[in-house]
Motif scaffolding. Sequence first.
Motif, short mmCIF file in Angstrom:
data_model
loop_
_atom_site.label_atom_id
_atom_site.label_comp_id
_atom_site.label_asym_id
_atom_site.label_seq_id
_atom_site.Cartn_x
_atom_site.Cartn_y
_atom_site.Cartn_z
N CYS A 70 43.42 47.21 46.17
CA CYS A 70 42.67 46.00 45.83
C CYS A 70 43.56 45.10 44.99
O CYS A 70 44.29 45.57 44.11
CB CYS A 70 41.41 46.37 45.04
N GLY A 71 43.51 43.82 45.27
CA GLY A 71 44.26 42.82 44.51
C GLY A 71 43.54 41.49 44.55
O GLY A 71 42.53 41.34 45.24
N PHE A 72 44.06 40.54 43.82
CA PHE A 72 43.40 39.24 43.76
C PHE A 72 44.39 38.16 43.41
O PHE A 72 45.46 38.42 42.86
CB PHE A 72 42.26 39.26 42.74
N VAL A 73 43.99 36.94 43.73
CA VAL A 73 44.66 35.73 43.26
C VAL A 73 43.56 34.87 42.67
O VAL A 73 42.59 34.54 43.37
CB VAL A 73 45.38 34.98 44.40
N ALA A 94 38.23 39.50 37.66
CA ALA A 94 38.94 39.92 38.86
C ALA A 94 39.68 41.23 38.62
O ALA A 94 39.61 42.16 39.43
CB ALA A 94 39.92 38.83 39.30
N LEU A 95 40.34 41.33 37.50
CA LEU A 95 41.08 42.54 37.17
C LEU A 95 40.13 43.73 37.00
O LEU A 95 40.35 44.81 37.57
CB LEU A 95 41.90 42.34 35.90
N GLU A 130 39.97 47.09 39.49
CA GLU A 130 40.17 48.43 38.92
C GLU A 130 38.95 49.31 39.19
O GLU A 130 39.08 50.51 39.45
CB GLU A 130 40.43 48.35 37.42
N HIS A 131 37.77 48.71 39.13
CA HIS A 131 36.54 49.48 39.31
C HIS A 131 36.33 49.95 40.75
O HIS A 131 35.88 51.07 40.97
CB HIS A 131 35.34 48.64 38.85
N ILE A 183 32.31 43.51 32.88
CA ILE A 183 33.14 42.60 32.09
C ILE A 183 33.17 43.05 30.64
O ILE A 183 34.20 42.98 29.97
CB ILE A 183 32.66 41.15 32.25
N GLY A 184 32.04 43.54 30.15
CA GLY A 184 32.03 44.20 28.85
C GLY A 184 31.87 43.34 27.62
O GLY A 184 31.89 43.87 26.51
N VAL A 185 31.73 42.06 27.77
CA VAL A 185 31.49 41.18 26.61
C VAL A 185 30.34 40.24 26.94
O VAL A 185 30.15 39.87 28.11
CB VAL A 185 32.74 40.36 26.21
N PRO A 186 29.56 39.85 25.94
CA PRO A 186 28.46 38.92 26.21
C PRO A 186 29.02 37.55 26.65
O PRO A 186 30.01 37.08 26.10
CB PRO A 186 27.73 38.79 24.88
N LEU A 187 28.38 36.98 27.65
CA LEU A 187 28.80 35.68 28.17
C LEU A 187 27.62 34.72 28.13
O LEU A 187 26.48 35.11 28.40
CB LEU A 187 29.29 35.81 29.61
N THR A 188 27.91 33.47 27.82
CA THR A 188 26.88 32.44 27.89
C THR A 188 26.50 32.26 29.36
O THR A 188 27.26 32.64 30.26
CB THR A 188 27.40 31.10 27.33
#
Length: 107
Positions: free
Chosen positions: A29-32, A43-44, A48-49, A70-75
């Motif tokens: 798996c990869g991304f741009v 994306a990362l 990985e997951h 993602i692991g962090v709170p986002l607005t």
Amino acid sequence: THSGYARNAACGDDVTIYAEIRDSKIAECGFVASGCMVCQAAALVLCEHIQGKETASAAAIIPQHMLELIGVPLTPRRQLCGLLLHYALQKLLASAMDQGISEASVD
């Protein structure tokens, strides 16, 4: 190799996720990604997951699970940046299914 592309027109983020699928598993798996750090980090984390997992497992990822990865709170606005990868993944899996490669079911 299969790919899925998604773009957030509101902020300009865009991402393409690539995967090599063998025996119904995501072998590579990869991304741009171009855009904000949330989009690039998502994306990362997603790649990985899902690497090494069954396509059905990747297809079962729901938006809430993506945000948890993602692991962090986002607005709410930043959640769109994080979820862009979810949409790209769904397109990738749909493309693989269309080619008869995957056993995943994509809603």
